[in-house]
Every structure is written in structure tokens, then in C-alpha cells.
Scaffold this motif. Structure first.
Motif, PDB file in Angstrom:
ATOM      1  N   SER A  50      68.478  77.479  28.643  1.00 52.03           N
ATOM      2  CA  SER A  50      68.850  77.950  29.883  1.00 52.03           C
ATOM      3  C   SER A  50      69.647  79.015  29.828  1.00 52.03           C
ATOM      4  CB  SER A  50      69.431  76.764  30.977  1.00 52.03           C
ATOM      5  OG  SER A  50      70.516  76.407  30.388  1.00 52.03           O
ATOM      6  N   THR A  51      70.347  79.040  28.858  1.00 51.11           N
ATOM      7  CA  THR A  51      71.515  80.299  28.559  1.00 51.11           C
ATOM      8  C   THR A  51      70.562  81.475  27.800  1.00 51.11           C
ATOM      9  OG1 THR A  51      72.232  79.299  26.490  1.00 51.11           O
ATOM     10  CG2 THR A  51      73.473  78.813  28.494  1.00 51.11           C
ATOM     11  N   ASP A  52      69.705  80.975  27.145  1.00 56.23           N
ATOM     12  CA  ASP A  52      68.918  82.134  26.048  1.00 56.23           C
ATOM     13  C   ASP A  52      67.544  81.609  26.057  1.00 56.23           C
ATOM     14  OD1 ASP A  52      68.237  84.067  24.810  1.00 56.23           O
ATOM     15  OD2 ASP A  52      69.120  83.463  23.019  1.00 56.23           O
ATOM     16  N   PRO A  53      66.644  81.893  27.191  1.00 58.57           N
ATOM     17  CA  PRO A  53      65.297  81.171  27.215  1.00 58.57           C
ATOM     18  C   PRO A  53      64.346  82.037  25.953  1.00 58.57           C
ATOM     19  CG  PRO A  53      65.836  82.474  29.260  1.00 58.57           C
ATOM     20  CD  PRO A  53      67.101  82.612  28.212  1.00 58.57           C
ATOM     21  N   ALA A  54      64.962  83.055  25.178  1.00 49.68           N
ATOM     22  CA  ALA A  54      64.232  83.801  24.103  1.00 49.68           C
ATOM     23  C   ALA A  54      64.632  83.198  22.838  1.00 49.68           C
ATOM     24  CB  ALA A  54      64.322  84.995  24.157  1.00 49.68           C
ATOM     25  N   VAL A  55      65.389  81.965  22.901  1.00 45.26           N
ATOM     26  CA  VAL A  55      65.887  81.525  21.395  1.00 45.26           C
ATOM     27  C   VAL A  55      64.740  81.128  20.661  1.00 45.26           C
ATOM     28  CG1 VAL A  55      66.578  79.487  22.430  1.00 45.26           C
ATOM     29  CG2 VAL A  55      67.851  80.272  20.398  1.00 45.26           C
TER      30      VAL A  55
END
Length: 124
Positions: free
Chosen positions: A52-57
Motif C-alpha cells: 500500500s505504501t509502495d505498489p511498485a515494490v
């Protein structure tokens, strides 16, 4: 918009559109899949917050992070878990029949919850 115009735009038979328009509630043609517990389940909260904080992780980065927390499963298991959408949570399954019903209903007859769902789906 009339039923005939809906049938033309959706490329459906007129009787199909009439049947959907008559229904008060969508029929549950598909149910949410029932999954067995996996090794990834204890790390679901971490995966949710991280995505949710970094969708592209990257999945490999997530794999390293949960390995540090004690995960003993494989990268393939984590990848399948994520691609099945299991980390996202308990989202209801939107069936094609339900979506057709939302599209065909008059907007003023939609419940607030359904109107919001329709807005989300059409923007997606």
C-alpha cells in the motif's frame, strides 16, 4: 437509456439485457475462492502495508524482507500468492453479471455502496 440501446452498446441480446434489468439483486455465479493456509499467511499484514505504501515494490524485495522475519517458503510460492491477489485482502469478487447489473441500473436507483463500486470499476 433504453434497454435496446443498452443491448446494442453491450453487444448482448435484448432478452439478456431485460433479464439483468429485471433482477433486484445480482446472482452469485462466482464465489470468492477458498484457499488453504500457506506459509505466506503469517506475513500478509506486512505485505499489505508494504504494497500500500509502495505498489511498485519488487517481489524479490518483499521476499527478502519476509525472509528476515522468518519466512521459510519459496519465492515461487510468494509470487503465486501475490498474483492471486491474496495479499490485498478480502475484496468481494465482482462477477460479470453483477457488473452488468450495475451498468444497466438507473444511477438514481443504485445504493451508495454500489455507485462507489461502479465508479471504481469504470475508472479502472
Amino acid at each position: 437509456m433504453g434497454l435496446l440501446e443498452c443491448a446494442r452498446r453491450l453487444n448482448l441480446a435484448l432478452n439478456t439485457v431485460k433479464r439483468y434489468a429485471r433482477n433486484q439483486e445480482p446472482q452469485a455465479m462466482r464465489r470468492a475462492p477458498q484457499y488453504r493456509p500457506t506459509l505466506v499467511d503469517p506475513y500478509r499484514d506486512h505485505l499489505r502495508t508494504r504494497r500500500s505504501t509502495d505498489p511498485a515494490v519488487a517481489v524479490l524485495q518483499l521476499f527478502r524482507e519476509i525472509q528476515e522475519q522468518g519466512y521459510t517458503g519459496s519465492l515461487n510460492l510468494l509470487y503465486r500468492y501475490l498474483t492471486q491477489g491474496r495479499a490485498e485482502g478480502d475484496r468481494p469478487v465482482v462477477t460479470p453479471r453483477h457488473l452488468a447489473r450495475l451498468i444497466l441500473m438507473r444511477p438514481d436507483n443504485l445504493r451508495d455502496k454500489d455507485a462507489e463500486l461502479l465508479r471504481e470499476l469504470t475508472t479502472a
